[in-house]
Design a protein around this motif. Structure first.
Motif, PDB file in Angstrom:
ATOM      1  N   GLU A   1     -46.451 -59.541  70.695  1.00 50.21           N
ATOM      2  CA  GLU A   1     -47.666 -60.137  71.269  1.00 50.21           C
ATOM      3  C   GLU A   1     -47.892 -61.523  70.680  1.00 50.21           C
ATOM      4  OE1 GLU A   1     -49.606 -59.188  73.760  1.00 50.21           O
ATOM      5  OE2 GLU A   1     -48.468 -57.348  74.082  1.00 50.21           O
ATOM      6  N   CYS A   2     -47.716 -61.639  69.367  1.00 48.09           N
ATOM      7  CA  CYS A   2     -47.889 -62.955  68.716  1.00 48.09           C
ATOM      8  C   CYS A   2     -46.893 -63.970  69.260  1.00 48.09           C
ATOM      9  CB  CYS A   2     -47.734 -62.818  67.197  1.00 48.09           C
ATOM     10  SG  CYS A   2     -49.140 -61.992  66.401  1.00 48.09           S
ATOM     11  N   ALA A   3     -45.715 -63.499  69.679  1.00 51.29           N
ATOM     12  CA  ALA A   3     -44.667 -64.400  70.173  1.00 51.29           C
ATOM     13  C   ALA A   3     -45.009 -65.026  71.525  1.00 51.29           C
ATOM     14  CB  ALA A   3     -43.334 -63.658  70.259  1.00 51.29           C
ATOM     15  N   TRP A   4     -46.068 -64.557  72.190  1.00 53.53           N
ATOM     16  CA  TRP A   4     -46.504 -65.224  73.418  1.00 53.53           C
ATOM     17  C   TRP A   4     -46.934 -66.652  73.119  1.00 53.53           C
ATOM     18  CZ3 TRP A   4     -45.285 -63.959  78.063  1.00 53.53           C
ATOM     19  CH2 TRP A   4     -45.184 -62.630  78.466  1.00 53.53           C
ATOM     20  N   SER A   5     -47.431 -66.894  71.914  1.00 56.15           N
ATOM     21  CA  SER A   5     -47.836 -68.250  71.512  1.00 56.15           C
ATOM     22  C   SER A   5     -46.621 -68.977  70.944  1.00 56.15           C
ATOM     23  CB  SER A   5     -48.936 -68.192  70.457  1.00 56.15           C
ATOM     24  OG  SER A   5     -50.106 -67.655  70.996  1.00 56.15           O
ATOM     25  N   ALA A   6     -46.221 -70.043  71.591  1.00 52.68           N
ATOM     26  CA  ALA A   6     -45.027 -70.787  71.158  1.00 52.68           C
ATOM     27  C   ALA A   6     -45.129 -71.243  69.713  1.00 52.68           C
ATOM     28  CB  ALA A   6     -44.791 -71.978  72.083  1.00 52.68           C
ATOM     29  N   ALA A   7     -46.323 -71.550  69.259  1.00 55.92           N
ATOM     30  CA  ALA A   7     -46.506 -72.004  67.877  1.00 55.92           C
ATOM     31  C   ALA A   7     -46.165 -70.917  66.860  1.00 55.92           C
ATOM     32  CB  ALA A   7     -47.947 -72.469  67.665  1.00 55.92           C
TER      33      ALA A   7
ATOM     34  N   PRO B   1     -37.962 -65.305  61.287  1.00 56.75           N
ATOM     35  CA  PRO B   1     -37.332 -64.581  60.169  1.00 56.75           C
ATOM     36  C   PRO B   1     -37.254 -63.066  60.363  1.00 56.75           C
ATOM     37  CG  PRO B   1     -38.884 -66.208  59.338  1.00 56.75           C
ATOM     38  CD  PRO B   1     -39.073 -66.142  60.824  1.00 56.75           C
ATOM     39  N   ALA B   2     -37.985 -62.543  61.330  1.00 63.50           N
ATOM     40  CA  ALA B   2     -37.962 -61.103  61.603  1.00 63.50           C
ATOM     41  C   ALA B   2     -36.793 -60.695  62.494  1.00 63.50           C
ATOM     42  CB  ALA B   2     -39.267 -60.676  62.269  1.00 63.50           C
ATOM     43  N   ALA B   3     -36.060 -61.662  63.028  1.00 65.87           N
ATOM     44  CA  ALA B   3     -35.038 -61.358  64.035  1.00 65.87           C
ATOM     45  C   ALA B   3     -34.011 -60.335  63.544  1.00 65.87           C
ATOM     46  CB  ALA B   3     -34.343 -62.633  64.494  1.00 65.87           C
ATOM     47  N   ARG B   4     -33.493 -60.489  62.344  1.00 68.22           N
ATOM     48  CA  ARG B   4     -32.472 -59.547  61.854  1.00 68.22           C
ATOM     49  C   ARG B   4     -33.025 -58.126  61.727  1.00 68.22           C
ATOM     50  NH1 ARG B   4     -27.825 -61.997  60.559  1.00 68.22           N
ATOM     51  NH2 ARG B   4     -27.888 -64.203  60.029  1.00 68.22           N
ATOM     52  N   ALA B   5     -34.238 -58.003  61.219  1.00 67.20           N
ATOM     53  CA  ALA B   5     -34.854 -56.674  61.086  1.00 67.20           C
ATOM     54  C   ALA B   5     -35.107 -56.061  62.462  1.00 67.20           C
ATOM     55  CB  ALA B   5     -36.146 -56.759  60.289  1.00 67.20           C
TER      56      ALA B   5
ATOM     57  N   CYS C   1     -39.989 -58.178  71.698  1.00 66.51           N
ATOM     58  CA  CYS C   1     -40.242 -59.251  70.735  1.00 66.51           C
ATOM     59  C   CYS C   1     -39.039 -60.196  70.655  1.00 66.51           C
ATOM     60  CB  CYS C   1     -40.558 -58.674  69.358  1.00 66.51           C
ATOM     61  SG  CYS C   1     -40.984 -59.949  68.147  1.00 66.51           S
ATOM     62  N   LEU C   2     -37.847 -59.632  70.563  1.00 69.01           N
ATOM     63  CA  LEU C   2     -36.639 -60.459  70.492  1.00 69.01           C
ATOM     64  C   LEU C   2     -36.478 -61.316  71.738  1.00 69.01           C
ATOM     65  CD1 LEU C   2     -34.218 -57.895  68.847  1.00 69.01           C
ATOM     66  CD2 LEU C   2     -34.886 -60.114  67.880  1.00 69.01           C
ATOM     67  N   ALA C   3     -36.787 -60.757  72.894  1.00 68.59           N
ATOM     68  CA  ALA C   3     -36.683 -61.532  74.138  1.00 68.59           C
ATOM     69  C   ALA C   3     -37.631 -62.729  74.102  1.00 68.59           C
ATOM     70  CB  ALA C   3     -36.994 -60.640  75.335  1.00 68.59           C
TER      71      ALA C   3
END
Length: 124
Positions: A48-54, A61-65, A85-87
């Protein structure tokens, strides 16, 4: 309460506030949990937070996990939330390459396809 933060993250102002108040690193720390509910809620909140580009540079940093959650698929819900989230953070070139290097795009496609098929079945 992680559920409360996750529910609040659906609002744009709250997504930005989570970042501004330093909440994203704390959320990323929850990805080390072995509790499926915690993993699912954390991945959902970060998504949900990733909807904001900022927020994307802070979530990166969470990508690997998230890839590990996706690959281990101990829970359909946590895998789906990790894939979503990854998408959303794959807009970042480095993250997209990391997904390619780990064959995560194929897994995401499979997980999200399963989710859509279950959704279509329930509508019929």
């Amino acid at each position: 309460c992680l559920r409360c933060v996750t529910a609040c993250s659906k609002d744009k102002e709250n997504r930005d506030a989570i970042r501004e108040e330093g909440g994203i690193p704390t959320l990323i720390g929850f990805l080390a949990s072995s509790d499926e509910t915690t993993l699912a809620n954390t991945a959902l909140c970060l998504g949900e937070c990733a909807w904001s580009a900022a927020n994307i540079p802070f979530i990166k940093p969470a990508a690997r996990a998230l890839i590990e959650i996706l690959k281990n698929r101990s829970s359909d819900i946590s895998a789906q939330n990790a894939a979503i989230c990854l998408a959303r953070i794959a807009k970042d070139v480095d993250t997209l390459q990391l997904l390619r290097d780990n064959q995560a795009i194929e897994i995401m496609h499979h997980v999200l396809g399963d989710m859509q098929r279950r959704k279509d079945k329930s509508v019929k």
